[in-house]
Scaffold this motif. Sequence first.
Motif, PDB file in Angstrom:
ATOM      1  N   MET A  22      36.469  46.628  41.891  1.00 18.38           N
ATOM      2  CA  MET A  22      36.815  45.229  42.139  1.00 18.38           C
ATOM      3  C   MET A  22      35.774  44.276  41.561  1.00 18.38           C
TER       4      MET A  22
ATOM      5  N   ARG B 103      41.915  36.739  50.633  1.00 15.01           N
ATOM      6  CA  ARG B 103      41.399  37.827  49.790  1.00 15.01           C
ATOM      7  C   ARG B 103      40.828  38.956  50.614  1.00 15.01           C
TER       8      ARG B 103
ATOM      9  N   ASP C 117      42.138  42.643  50.404  1.00 14.55           N
ATOM     10  CA  ASP C 117      41.264  43.688  49.874  1.00 14.55           C
ATOM     11  C   ASP C 117      41.075  44.831  50.870  1.00 14.55           C
TER      12      ASP C 117
END
Length: 317
Positions: free
Chosen positions: A127, A268, A272
């Motif tokens: 990531m 996010r 994630d």
Amino acid sequence: MQIPGVPPSELPDLTRAEDRISFIYLERSVIHRDSNAITATDDRGVVHIPAASVGVLLLGPGTSMTHQAIALLADHGATAVWVGERGVRYYAHGRSLASSSRLLTAQAAAVSHRGRRLAVARAMYAMRFPGEDTANLTMQQLRGKEGARVRRTYREHAARTGVRWNQREYDPDNFVAGDAVNQALSAAHACLYGVVHAVIVALGAAPGLGFVHTGHERAFVYDIADLYKAEMTIPVAFDIAAADSTDIGADTRRAMRDRMHDGSILNRCVRDIRTLLLQPQPSGEIDEEDSLSLWDDSGYEVPAGRNYTNAAEDVDF
């Protein structure tokens, strides 16, 4: 028998984790409840905070919280994190928003299996390096690659702001011992840790079951927070240091609040965590209905809430 008091909110009535205000830091105030709002009172007056839209309350020194206030937070699935001066120490946290153990079970299964743990750790590093193939790198190679990325990030922001940078150096027991940029980094990271911790707890995952970090009660918090430092806390810290702030802790918290204002970090973070822990990849709603079952050694689950005793075989143990 009817249980006295206001009944808790139903799951569909709760505000989703990624749609909430990221964090609010309070210190030296009395925290109470007024209808469906949390109130914070100090010598300057009273502030009302909608409980349903708060992700986490960071409770600093001098805060006193009533039973009604903490009950309201719990009812709306908000998390309270008790922290030290300037938010740089963590002491305790509140309850989870989740009603399912799906994420927790997936996390425990992955962290307990060497191959799956390595896959999650590699995905975390991937990531940070979009477009690069990290699938065949060892953990040592990934750590080295990440170290080089962080050092480069520090140098870039030092050049951008004109702030002198030597190295990351701080004393967790003495906030003012470091230089301005190290103080700002500590304060910014503390805000980010609080928000990430709140999301992890709200989703029902375990803060202590880390994949890259290990052996600490907030190992998974550090894992997830490291995904965002280069774009969030490091730039903010160098900006504060360049501004010659006279109250680095407070100014950094306000800058972090402004940075997180649009709520994208919560979205996010939720996405994630789910992507890293759930296989196959998740879709749909974040909050899933609770389903209490009993584990069976056959590998299947059986419904809870039933008596499985065979009357003909009923014996005293």
